[in-house]
Scaffold this active site. Sequence first.
Site, PDB file in Angstrom:
ATOM      1  N   HIS A   1       1.006   6.236   1.796  1.00 17.93           N
ATOM      2  CA  HIS A   1       1.714   7.206   2.622  1.00 17.93           C
ATOM      3  C   HIS A   1       2.929   7.830   1.942  1.00 17.93           C
ATOM      4  CE1 HIS A   1      -1.248   6.773   5.567  1.00 17.93           C
ATOM      5  NE2 HIS A   1      -1.027   5.475   5.721  1.00 17.93           N
TER       6      HIS A   1
ATOM      7  N   THR B   1      -8.243   3.374   8.608  1.00 19.92           N
ATOM      8  CA  THR B   1      -9.472   2.580   8.537  1.00 19.92           C
ATOM      9  C   THR B   1      -9.657   1.796   9.834  1.00 19.92           C
ATOM     10  OG1 THR B   1      -9.036   2.406   6.180  1.00 19.92           O
ATOM     11  CG2 THR B   1     -10.765   1.000   7.067  1.00 19.92           C
TER      12      THR B   1
ATOM     13  N   ARG C   1      -6.739  12.742   0.977  1.00 20.47           N
ATOM     14  CA  ARG C   1      -5.624  13.173   1.835  1.00 20.47           C
ATOM     15  C   ARG C   1      -4.287  12.576   1.402  1.00 20.47           C
ATOM     16  NH1 ARG C   1      -7.199   9.975   7.336  1.00 20.47           N
ATOM     17  NH2 ARG C   1      -9.205  10.922   6.882  1.00 20.47           N
TER      18      ARG C   1
ATOM     19  N   HIS D   1      -3.532  -4.664   7.783  1.00 23.20           N
ATOM     20  CA  HIS D   1      -3.655  -3.517   8.677  1.00 23.20           C
ATOM     21  C   HIS D   1      -2.757  -3.676   9.903  1.00 23.20           C
ATOM     22  CE1 HIS D   1      -5.729   0.323   9.214  1.00 23.20           C
ATOM     23  NE2 HIS D   1      -5.313   0.166  10.447  1.00 23.20           N
TER      24      HIS D   1
ATOM     25  N   GLU E   1     -10.882  -9.493   2.977  1.00 21.25           N
ATOM     26  CA  GLU E   1      -9.617  -9.162   3.634  1.00 21.25           C
ATOM     27  C   GLU E   1      -9.928  -8.981   5.111  1.00 21.25           C
ATOM     28  OE1 GLU E   1      -6.979  -6.410   1.715  1.00 21.25           O
ATOM     29  OE2 GLU E   1      -6.224  -5.681   3.644  1.00 21.25           O
TER      30      GLU E   1
ATOM     31  N   GLU F   1      -8.590   0.451  -2.892  1.00 18.73           N
ATOM     32  CA  GLU F   1      -9.427   0.445  -1.689  1.00 18.73           C
ATOM     33  C   GLU F   1     -10.406   1.605  -1.815  1.00 18.73           C
ATOM     34  OE1 GLU F   1      -6.824   0.763   1.617  1.00 18.73           O
ATOM     35  OE2 GLU F   1      -6.014  -1.236   1.344  1.00 18.73           O
TER      36      GLU F   1
ATOM     37  N   HIS G   1      -5.577   3.565  -1.578  1.00 18.25           N
ATOM     38  CA  HIS G   1      -6.895   3.933  -1.061  1.00 18.25           C
ATOM     39  C   HIS G   1      -7.193   5.365  -1.492  1.00 18.25           C
ATOM     40  CE1 HIS G   1      -9.568   4.170   2.852  1.00 18.25           C
ATOM     41  NE2 HIS G   1     -10.241   4.490   1.756  1.00 18.25           N
TER      42      HIS G   1
ATOM     43  N   ASN H   1       0.866  -1.191   0.000  1.00 17.84           N
ATOM     44  CA  ASN H   1       0.000   0.000   0.000  1.00 17.84           C
ATOM     45  C   ASN H   1       0.905   1.244   0.000  1.00 17.84           C
ATOM     46  OD1 ASN H   1      -1.457   2.260   1.011  1.00 17.84           O
ATOM     47  ND2 ASN H   1      -3.068   0.896   1.702  1.00 17.84           N
TER      48      ASN H   1
ATOM     49  N   ARG I   1      -9.269   8.122  -0.792  1.00 16.60           N
ATOM     50  CA  ARG I   1     -10.214   8.541   0.253  1.00 16.60           C
ATOM     51  C   ARG I   1     -11.059   9.702  -0.248  1.00 16.60           C
ATOM     52  NH1 ARG I   1      -8.792   6.388   5.666  1.00 16.60           N
ATOM     53  NH2 ARG I   1     -10.529   7.630   6.382  1.00 16.60           N
TER      54      ARG I   1
END
Length: 249
Positions: A16, A107, A55, A200, A157, A76, A49, A13, A51
């Site tokens: 970030h 999340t 962000r 996660h 998941e 996502e 993801h 992922n 969002r």
Amino acid sequence: MTLPSSRLRLGVNIDHVATIRNARGGDHPDPVRAAAIVAAVGGDGITAHLREDRRHIRDADLARIQAATDLPLNLEMAATREMLAIALRHRPHAACIVPERREERTTEGGLDAAGLHNTLVPIIEELKGAGIRVSLFIEADERQLDAALRLGAPVVEFHTGEYAHACLDGDRERVARELKRITDMAALAAKNGIEPHAGHGLTFDNVQPIAAIPQIAELNIGHFLIGEAVFVGLAGAIRRMRELMDAAR
Ligand code: PXP
């Protein structure tokens, strides 16, 4: 991501990387460059993801990521008409439906697939109709797994956040309880023809017991890998995670 082998897949992922980029409003560091590194070191997929508040990953990043790498993209997304339209436009390999609250930092908790049945039916149908592999990000809980089965989701998941918190707290009883929950539900999912994934809060320290669950086909890992990349580089962080996952299998 449909390899027939029992090798556990790693989806990285890269949200970030975009978080750091957006902190200064420019174009560095570019998540597309991160995607290229994931591909170069043998990562199995890119997870991102989009969002509602954009962000981290932005709309334009999706097409750029898809153009830059052959790796499957796992998008996502919240169960909204806006995100559905975006998914249908980009046609990622997979779409993982996640719960999303505006004020949350990440999340928190799994999707209430049982309570949201009627909202999810048309969204899942349209995604599947477009050839997108649908995954539901749920707690390892029989009621949610049942709901996923009724919704015809080919993949679930399992949210490993509680497990990760228990590991951080050093609470062995809770760790064992969480692991058992995930292990049991992974077996039940596989028995019912659903492919179980997990993710996660996974780190070098806590990944192996999850990676050892035989039915789990894929892990999606983000925050820790991007954080660790600050110290050892993204390639080094992914390689180490890969080694730990393989050793646990
Ligand atoms: N899987 C899903 C569905 C997620 O929403 C996230 C967080 O965005 C992850 C995996 C990765 O979690 P982490 O960033 O804590 O590794």
